[in-house]
Write a protein that holds these residues in place. Structure first.
Motif, PDB file in Angstrom:
ATOM      1  N   ARG A 290       0.700  -1.288   0.139  1.00 40.17           N
ATOM      2  CA  ARG A 290       0.106   0.035   0.091  1.00 40.17           C
ATOM      3  C   ARG A 290       0.723   1.277   0.051  1.00 40.17           C
ATOM      4  O   ARG A 290       0.406   2.270  -0.493  1.00 40.17           O
ATOM      5  N   ASP A 291       2.051   1.267   0.664  1.00 39.54           N
ATOM      6  CA  ASP A 291       2.793   2.446   0.671  1.00 39.54           C
ATOM      7  C   ASP A 291       3.202   2.927  -0.367  1.00 39.54           C
ATOM      8  O   ASP A 291       4.054   3.783  -0.831  1.00 39.54           O
TER       9      ASP A 291
ATOM     10  N   GLU B 165      -4.753   7.446  -2.094  1.00 43.93           N
ATOM     11  CA  GLU B 165      -5.657   6.754  -1.009  1.00 43.93           C
ATOM     12  C   GLU B 165      -6.858   6.102  -1.767  1.00 43.93           C
ATOM     13  O   GLU B 165      -7.075   6.442  -2.908  1.00 43.93           O
ATOM     14  N   CYS B 166      -7.160   4.956  -1.163  1.00 45.96           N
ATOM     15  CA  CYS B 166      -8.079   4.130  -1.601  1.00 45.96           C
ATOM     16  C   CYS B 166      -7.634   3.647  -3.109  1.00 45.96           C
ATOM     17  O   CYS B 166      -8.360   3.542  -4.110  1.00 45.96           O
TER      18      CYS B 166
ATOM     19  N   ALA C 289     -11.181   9.336  -4.164  1.00 48.73           N
ATOM     20  CA  ALA C 289      -9.575   8.903  -3.658  1.00 48.73           C
ATOM     21  C   ALA C 289      -9.073  10.152  -3.709  1.00 48.73           C
ATOM     22  O   ALA C 289      -9.433  10.932  -4.886  1.00 48.73           O
TER      23      ALA C 289
ATOM     24  N   SER D 171      -5.018  12.283  -3.323  1.00 46.86           N
ATOM     25  CA  SER D 171      -3.706  12.204  -3.104  1.00 46.86           C
ATOM     26  C   SER D 171      -3.271  11.998  -1.399  1.00 46.86           C
ATOM     27  O   SER D 171      -3.863  12.601  -0.635  1.00 46.86           O
ATOM     28  N   ARG D 172      -2.404  11.083  -1.318  1.00 43.12           N
ATOM     29  CA  ARG D 172      -1.764  10.994   0.039  1.00 43.12           C
ATOM     30  C   ARG D 172      -0.763  12.057   0.312  1.00 43.12           C
ATOM     31  O   ARG D 172      -0.035  12.371  -0.732  1.00 43.12           O
TER      32      ARG D 172
END
Length: 152
Positions: free
Chosen positions: A51-52, A57-58, A134, A136-137
């Motif tokens: 995931r990282d 996100e999502c 979703a 951006s992280r």
């Protein structure tokens, strides 16, 4: 001298747009488990990317290497299995060579390998899952450092 003309008559009001999905959100674990199981039932062992590694996100990515000669058939069969056995539905129309499914607030899509992969012994299968909304992280290295007041 330039002139401008209007195209067509007045617009017809068709009412409000339907919501994309109005039920409870589906967790990433369940979305990944559904597609992983559907693909496994068709002989394709997809792996979930860490995931990282995604800046969104999502966002989930499933990938596998598969014999090139049968990759497109396996993708079609796996997506059909997701529809028939796991509750996924056909998503909006996409260009030729793209498969897309929808379940709850998730959309899964993949691109068929096509004839380009025919000369290779294996093809890379990639299924991308993206949820509604979703974003951006935040990237830890891009956030400004915290400045603490000093005594003095």
């Amino acid at each position: 001298m330039a002139t401008a003309t209007a195209c067509g008559g007045p617009f017809q009001d068709l009412g409000p747009l339907p919501e994309r999905y109005s039920g409870p959100p589906l967790g990433a674990e369940q979305a990944v488990a559904d597609l992983t199981a559907a693909m496994a039932e068709e002989g394709v062992a997809v792996r979930r990317a860490p995931r990282d590694t995604s800046p969104i996100e999502c966002h989930e990515v499933l990938a596998a290497e598969y014999p090139a000669a049968g990759a497109d058939a396996a993708l079609r069969a796996g997506f059909a299995r997701a529809r028939s056995g796991h509750g996924w539905q056909e998503a909006q129309q996409h260009p030729d060579g793209v498969l897309s499914l929808r379940k709850a607030d998730w959309t899964a899509s993949t691109r068929l390998t096509g004839p380009a992969a025919a000369g290779a012994p294996t093809a890379q299968i990639v299924i991308t899952l993206l949820c509604d909304g979703a974003r951006s992280r935040p990237h830890p290295s891009l956030t400004p450092p915290t400045v603490f007041p000093t005594d003095g």
